[in-house]
Design a protein around this motif. Structure first.
Motif, PDB file in Angstrom:
ATOM      1  N   ASP A  91       0.795  -1.230   0.000  1.00  0.00           N
ATOM      2  CA  ASP A  91       0.000   0.000   0.000  1.00  0.00           C
ATOM      3  C   ASP A  91       0.827   1.280   0.000  1.00  0.00           C
ATOM      4  O   ASP A  91       0.303   2.355  -0.307  1.00  0.00           O
ATOM      5  CB  ASP A  91      -0.935   0.035   1.217  1.00  0.00           C
ATOM      6  N   TYR A  92       2.091   1.200   0.394  1.00  0.00           N
ATOM      7  CA  TYR A  92       2.898   2.410   0.456  1.00  0.00           C
ATOM      8  C   TYR A  92       4.366   2.077   0.210  1.00  0.00           C
ATOM      9  O   TYR A  92       4.779   0.914   0.265  1.00  0.00           O
ATOM     10  CB  TYR A  92       2.739   3.108   1.810  1.00  0.00           C
ATOM     11  N   PRO A 113      -0.446   4.724  -5.816  1.00  0.00           N
ATOM     12  CA  PRO A 113      -1.739   4.936  -6.476  1.00  0.00           C
ATOM     13  C   PRO A 113      -2.613   3.686  -6.427  1.00  0.00           C
ATOM     14  O   PRO A 113      -2.116   2.561  -6.435  1.00  0.00           O
ATOM     15  CB  PRO A 113      -1.337   5.270  -7.926  1.00  0.00           C
ATOM     16  N   GLU A 114      -3.931   3.896  -6.380  1.00  0.00           N
ATOM     17  CA  GLU A 114      -4.858   2.758  -6.342  1.00  0.00           C
ATOM     18  C   GLU A 114      -4.787   1.955  -7.643  1.00  0.00           C
ATOM     19  O   GLU A 114      -4.757   0.726  -7.622  1.00  0.00           O
ATOM     20  CB  GLU A 114      -6.287   3.259  -6.098  1.00  0.00           C
ATOM     21  N   GLU A 115      -4.813   2.645  -8.782  1.00  0.00           N
ATOM     22  CA  GLU A 115      -4.672   1.969 -10.067  1.00  0.00           C
ATOM     23  C   GLU A 115      -3.182   1.937 -10.417  1.00  0.00           C
ATOM     24  O   GLU A 115      -2.660   2.783 -11.131  1.00  0.00           O
ATOM     25  CB  GLU A 115      -5.478   2.702 -11.138  1.00  0.00           C
ATOM     26  N   LEU A 116      -2.511   0.911  -9.880  1.00  0.00           N
ATOM     27  CA  LEU A 116      -1.058   0.876  -9.910  1.00  0.00           C
ATOM     28  C   LEU A 116      -0.533   0.203 -11.175  1.00  0.00           C
ATOM     29  O   LEU A 116      -0.987  -0.866 -11.570  1.00  0.00           O
ATOM     30  CB  LEU A 116      -0.539   0.128  -8.677  1.00  0.00           C
TER      31      LEU A 116
END
Length: 398
Positions: A91-92, A113-116
């Motif tokens: 997540d990070y 980013p969520e859409e990675l």
């Protein structure tokens, strides 16, 4: 047959002096000569060379020996910095500047980013780096990266990555688009955790194991003072070790009884119906939540104790097979160690055959994961620094 030249000996002596100053700076030349077992004349010449290179300095605050002033030599930790990048979490990312003494100068986190995609991940790393070095000046000599994956040094490919985006990816190639002029060092996060525990004040051959708990379970093996990776980098993958009495199916490999199905925080949270709480609050806050519940709810204590028993069973096997000087435990469950420690030790000693002959030294590290990886990545970077003919590495200003 390897031929050792005079140049090789001189370089080895220079690195010995330099590493000793890093561990015990400041020292007088005479103290340093005793420490490294070289003549005073040799040490004096090496110190002058290191001063000319900017790697050490003569300090004004002289050390007194017998009432007579003696010039002291001090390690220049700010000569250059490594940029360490922690990519163990999905997540990070976390990043830090680490000086040559392996002190964290500045650190920063960034949510991915969520859409990675690989491109957006590299952009996130670039932006995090630019924010990190704002108002900072200095020179970088390498980027040292920790990942939750198996890293095959021969192919430079990541395998069994916790982040599916990085599976079978040449991460160094992508990072070179962000840091084109710097060497990229990549290492498994558990191996870096093991590196973080190497004591520069006690150099030499050591045998120790670091059991590292994150989203999975890794094992860093230090044998004769050196990291052991195995022939393809797979050494120390504990998550899929089969446990007795466990009939759960592993969601990652499809087999039954894997250690990762009952031991990590995620398995505890799932059994207690709190996986959403763990994801929402994070590991440290969730450990605090468990400790609070454990004060009033026996079933929570029993579930944590079950994890401790299974850890103890695995440690007993590791101790009998590898016979290390020390076993160290650390990771995202460190706040639970006061509750689990006795059970882990007792179970390990009860099941280990060798425990009848020698005492098992088990240590618990109460330190956040990011700090462990930062310290381990910094130590790996420094070893690269001195092994690459100090200081002939390219330096990049920031």
């Amino acid at each position: 047959m390897t031929v050792v030249t005079t140049t090789d000996v001189r370089l080895a002596n220079l690195l010995k002096v330099y590493a000793s100053l890093r561990a015990k700076s400041p020292m007088t030349k005479r103290q340093l000569a005793q420490e490294v077992e070289l003549t005073f004349a040799s040490v004096s010449s090496i110190c002058n060379q290191l001063v000319d290179l900017g790697l050490v300095r003569y300090v004004d605050e002289s050390i007194f020996t017998g009432g007579r002033k003696a010039m002291a030599v001090s390690f220049a930790s700010e000569f250059a910095y490594s940029l360490v990048l922690d990519m163990h979490h999905t997540d990070y990312i976390a990043m830090a500047l680490v000086d040559l003494s392996n002190s964290i100068v500045k650190s920063r986190k960034a949510v991915v980013p969520e859409e990675l995609t690989l491109e957006s991940l590299m952009d996130c790393i670039r932006q995090c780096y630019l924010a990190l070095v704002t108002d900072c000046t200095g020179k970088l000599y390498c980027v040292s990266v920790g990942v939750s994956a198996v890293y095959n040094e021969q192919s430079q490919i990541l395998l069994q990555a916790s982040n599916p985006l990085l599976e079978r990816v040449n991460l160094a190639m992508h990072l070179h688009t962000v840091f084109p002029d710097l060497p990229i060092l990549i290492e498994n996060d558990a191996n870096l955790a093991a590196f973080s525990q190497l004591d520069p004040l006690k150099p030499g051959k050591r045998d120790q194991l670091f059991v590292f708990f994150t989203q999975g379970i890794g094992l860093g093996l230090i044998i004769d003072g050196q990291l052991y990776r195995g022939s393809h980098g797979f050494a120390g993958e504990l998550g899929h070790l089969k446990l007795t009495g466990v009939d759960r199916t592993c969601s990652k490999c499809g087999n039954v009884g894997c250690m990762r199905t009952v031991v990590p925080l995620t398995s505890i949270a799932r059994d207690l119906g709190e996986i959403d709480i763990l994801r929402r609050s994070g590991s440290l806050a969730y450990c605090d939540h468990l400790l609070m519940r454990a004060n009033q709810e026996p079933e929570v204590v029993q579930r944590i104790d079950y994890t401790a028993q299974k850890i103890g069973e695995v440690l007993a096997e590791l101790f009998d097979i590898l016979n290390p000087e020390q076993i160290i435990l650390g990771g995202n469950n460190w706040k639970l160690y006061p509750l689990m420690g006795n059970t882990i030790r007792q179970t390990c000693r009860r099941l280990s055959n060798l425990a009848r002959e020698v005492d098992i030294q088990i240590q618990f590290v109460s330190e956040p994961i990011n700090d462990l990886i930062f310290k381990g990545a910094g130590e790996k970077a420094f070893r690269y620094f001195i092994e690459s003919c100090v200081p002939e590495l390219p330096l990049v200003s920031f």
